[in-house]
Write a protein that holds these residues in place. Structure first.
Motif, PDB file in Angstrom:
ATOM      1  N   VAL A 178       5.233  17.173  -0.388  1.00  0.00           N
ATOM      2  CA  VAL A 178       6.413  16.296  -0.326  1.00  0.00           C
ATOM      3  C   VAL A 178       6.351  15.427   0.935  1.00  0.00           C
ATOM      4  O   VAL A 178       6.672  14.242   0.913  1.00  0.00           O
ATOM      5  CB  VAL A 178       7.718  17.132  -0.358  1.00  0.00           C
ATOM      6  N   GLU A 179       5.899  16.031   2.034  1.00  0.00           N
ATOM      7  CA  GLU A 179       5.783  15.260   3.289  1.00  0.00           C
ATOM      8  C   GLU A 179       4.772  14.133   3.126  1.00  0.00           C
ATOM      9  O   GLU A 179       4.983  13.016   3.620  1.00  0.00           O
ATOM     10  CB  GLU A 179       5.368  16.174   4.449  1.00  0.00           C
ATOM     11  N   ALA A 180       3.670  14.439   2.438  1.00  0.00           N
ATOM     12  CA  ALA A 180       2.653  13.403   2.210  1.00  0.00           C
ATOM     13  C   ALA A 180       3.261  12.261   1.388  1.00  0.00           C
ATOM     14  O   ALA A 180       3.023  11.081   1.671  1.00  0.00           O
ATOM     15  CB  ALA A 180       1.449  14.000   1.489  1.00  0.00           C
ATOM     16  N   LEU A 181       4.066  12.620   0.409  1.00  0.00           N
ATOM     17  CA  LEU A 181       4.677  11.598  -0.436  1.00  0.00           C
ATOM     18  C   LEU A 181       5.576  10.669   0.386  1.00  0.00           C
ATOM     19  O   LEU A 181       5.536   9.446   0.233  1.00  0.00           O
ATOM     20  CB  LEU A 181       5.468  12.262  -1.575  1.00  0.00           C
ATOM     21  N   ARG A 182       6.374  11.261   1.282  1.00  0.00           N
ATOM     22  CA  ARG A 182       7.250  10.432   2.141  1.00  0.00           C
ATOM     23  C   ARG A 182       6.435   9.372   2.866  1.00  0.00           C
ATOM     24  O   ARG A 182       6.797   8.198   2.905  1.00  0.00           O
ATOM     25  CB  ARG A 182       7.916  11.310   3.210  1.00  0.00           C
ATOM     26  N   GLU A 183       5.331   9.812   3.470  1.00  0.00           N
ATOM     27  CA  GLU A 183       4.508   8.892   4.259  1.00  0.00           C
ATOM     28  C   GLU A 183       3.887   7.809   3.367  1.00  0.00           C
ATOM     29  O   GLU A 183       3.825   6.630   3.751  1.00  0.00           O
ATOM     30  CB  GLU A 183       3.406   9.687   4.981  1.00  0.00           C
ATOM     31  N   ILE A 184       3.449   8.197   2.179  1.00  0.00           N
ATOM     32  CA  ILE A 184       2.766   7.233   1.313  1.00  0.00           C
ATOM     33  C   ILE A 184       3.736   6.180   0.766  1.00  0.00           C
ATOM     34  O   ILE A 184       3.385   5.010   0.651  1.00  0.00           O
ATOM     35  CB  ILE A 184       1.990   7.981   0.196  1.00  0.00           C
ATOM     36  N   VAL A 185       4.947   6.590   0.453  1.00  0.00           N
ATOM     37  CA  VAL A 185       5.929   5.607  -0.027  1.00  0.00           C
ATOM     38  C   VAL A 185       6.172   4.559   1.060  1.00  0.00           C
ATOM     39  O   VAL A 185       6.145   3.353   0.807  1.00  0.00           O
ATOM     40  CB  VAL A 185       7.262   6.289  -0.428  1.00  0.00           C
ATOM     41  N   ARG A 186       6.382   5.010   2.277  1.00  0.00           N
ATOM     42  CA  ARG A 186       6.608   4.080   3.399  1.00  0.00           C
ATOM     43  C   ARG A 186       5.417   3.160   3.596  1.00  0.00           C
ATOM     44  O   ARG A 186       5.566   1.962   3.818  1.00  0.00           O
ATOM     45  CB  ARG A 186       6.819   4.862   4.699  1.00  0.00           C
ATOM     46  N   THR A 187       4.220   3.733   3.532  1.00  0.00           N
ATOM     47  CA  THR A 187       3.021   2.936   3.776  1.00  0.00           C
ATOM     48  C   THR A 187       2.845   1.889   2.679  1.00  0.00           C
ATOM     49  O   THR A 187       2.507   0.738   2.966  1.00  0.00           O
ATOM     50  CB  THR A 187       1.774   3.839   3.879  1.00  0.00           C
ATOM     51  N   CYS A 188       3.066   2.289   1.433  1.00  0.00           N
ATOM     52  CA  CYS A 188       2.936   1.326   0.332  1.00  0.00           C
ATOM     53  C   CYS A 188       3.899   0.172   0.545  1.00  0.00           C
ATOM     54  O   CYS A 188       3.546  -0.996   0.371  1.00  0.00           O
ATOM     55  CB  CYS A 188       3.224   1.999  -1.015  1.00  0.00           C
ATOM     56  N   ASP A 189       5.114   0.500   0.937  1.00  0.00           N
ATOM     57  CA  ASP A 189       6.117  -0.541   1.144  1.00  0.00           C
ATOM     58  C   ASP A 189       5.687  -1.470   2.278  1.00  0.00           C
ATOM     59  O   ASP A 189       5.755  -2.690   2.157  1.00  0.00           O
ATOM     60  CB  ASP A 189       7.468   0.120   1.440  1.00  0.00           C
ATOM     61  N   ALA A 190       5.206  -0.873   3.369  1.00  0.00           N
ATOM     62  CA  ALA A 190       4.792  -1.677   4.517  1.00  0.00           C
ATOM     63  C   ALA A 190       3.607  -2.583   4.161  1.00  0.00           C
ATOM     64  O   ALA A 190       3.476  -3.685   4.689  1.00  0.00           O
ATOM     65  CB  ALA A 190       4.432  -0.772   5.693  1.00  0.00           C
ATOM     66  N   LEU A 191       2.752  -2.111   3.259  1.00  0.00           N
ATOM     67  CA  LEU A 191       1.587  -2.912   2.856  1.00  0.00           C
ATOM     68  C   LEU A 191       1.965  -4.054   1.928  1.00  0.00           C
ATOM     69  O   LEU A 191       1.189  -4.972   1.716  1.00  0.00           O
ATOM     70  CB  LEU A 191       0.565  -2.025   2.119  1.00  0.00           C
ATOM     71  N   GLY A 192       3.145  -3.942   1.318  1.00  0.00           N
ATOM     72  CA  GLY A 192       3.547  -4.985   0.374  1.00  0.00           C
ATOM     73  C   GLY A 192       3.179  -4.659  -1.066  1.00  0.00           C
ATOM     74  O   GLY A 192       3.162  -5.541  -1.932  1.00  0.00           O
ATOM     75  N   VAL A 193       2.879  -3.382  -1.337  1.00  0.00           N
ATOM     76  CA  VAL A 193       2.637  -2.951  -2.719  1.00  0.00           C
ATOM     77  C   VAL A 193       3.943  -3.161  -3.479  1.00  0.00           C
ATOM     78  O   VAL A 193       5.023  -2.903  -2.935  1.00  0.00           O
ATOM     79  CB  VAL A 193       2.233  -1.450  -2.726  1.00  0.00           C
TER      80      VAL A 193
END
Ligand code: IPE
Ligand code: IPE
Ligand code: MG
Length: 255
Positions: free
Chosen positions: A51-66
């Motif tokens: 779940v912690e990994a998911l939190r980080e990946i959602v934020r990163t995707c958003d920051a990348l502009g996915v």
């Protein structure tokens, strides 16, 4: 509530071309159990770390502009697992959605669900529906949670809905084509994934997005899901950017 869109974009962009970010990333989040076993811990600990990994990946995707992120959280086949593990997965799902909703909403993320949620425990279903309802007008990242999702079940569901619409005279049989068919999938309206990532080294699709991944670029990483982080995602995007996507055609040649 935290707004996570900051100057991160600059920081992330060193290794990749920010003008060629995949529009839609789909992830098979696999390997939680093995991650825990490697540490001599129960599988539940792996799921929690996941779940912690998911939190980080959602934020990163958003920051990348996915624009679209689709994650495989629970498959139609995962009901075969022991009841105790299913219970843990369901309560983690509910907890994740409840705790994360404020931040996701504040960051304009729109939550959608793919799968038959009727079969979920009522509290889990309600938490998910509430999150979808609250964020339905958001214009940021579209975050698809695949829960009780199976590609075959999705295709059958689509076929049944099409038959109903044809019988009710709402759909002309002649108008059934690839484009109209897609509207009957749970992902109706979403472009197909450009990049499909699977963690923990397994080279299989496990009934995920069978229709939609026809031309997705598949990147399998050896890390188990709880170890998958911002750096891993950037690396997967870098690999994606080095692929030559031909869609059955040939490279553009001089005429
Ligand atoms: C992914 O990890 C989570 C779900 C499938 C729900 P697993 O639980 O499949 O972990 P492994 O593959 O057994 O290591
Ligand atoms: C796929 O992982 C499903 C999810 C990640 C939710 P599984 O662990 O269930 O897949 P198999 O059993 O290894 O194919
Ligand atoms: Mg697995």
């Amino acid at each position: 509530m935290r707004i996570w869109k900051n100057n991160k974009k600059k920081e992330l962009s060193a290794d990749i071309d920010m003008n060629r970010i995949p529009t839609h990333i789909a992830i098979i989040m696999d390997g939680n159990g093995r991650w825990a076993a490697l540490r001599g811990m129960p599988r539940a600990v792996g799921h929690r770390a996941g779940v912690e990994a998911l939190r980080e990946i959602v934020r990163t995707c958003d920051a990348l502009g996915v624009k679209y992120l689709t994650v495989y959280a629970f498959s139609t086949e995962n009901w075969k697992r022991p009841q105790s593990e299913i219970g843990i997965l369901m309560s983690l799902l509910k907890e994740y959605v409840r705790k994360e909703l404020g931040d996701l909403h504040a960051n304009h993320v729109q939550i959608r669900v793919l799968g038959n949620i009727e079969q979920l425990p009522p509290d889990v279903r309600e938490a998910i529906l509430l999150a979808c309802e609250k964020t339905k007008d958001n214009t940021g990242l579209i975050f698809n949670l695949a829960v009780n999702y199976g590609g075959r079940a999705e295709l059958l569901h689509a076929v049944k809905s099409i038959v109903k619409d044809v019988q009710a005279g709402k759909l002309d049989e002649e108008k059934i084509n690839e484009e109209s068919f897609e509207n009957y999938l749970y992902t109706g309206g979403c472009p197909e994934p450009d990049l499909l990532i699977r963690t923990s080294g397994e080279m299989r699709i496990s009934n995920f997005l069978l229709w939609q991944v026809a031309y997705s670029e598949f990147v399998v990483v050896n890390e188990c899901w709880p170890d998958f982080n911002e750096k891993s995602l950037i690396e997967a995007v870098r690999i994606f950017q080095n692929r030559d996507r031909r869609f059955g055609g040939i490279k553009k040649v001089e005429e």
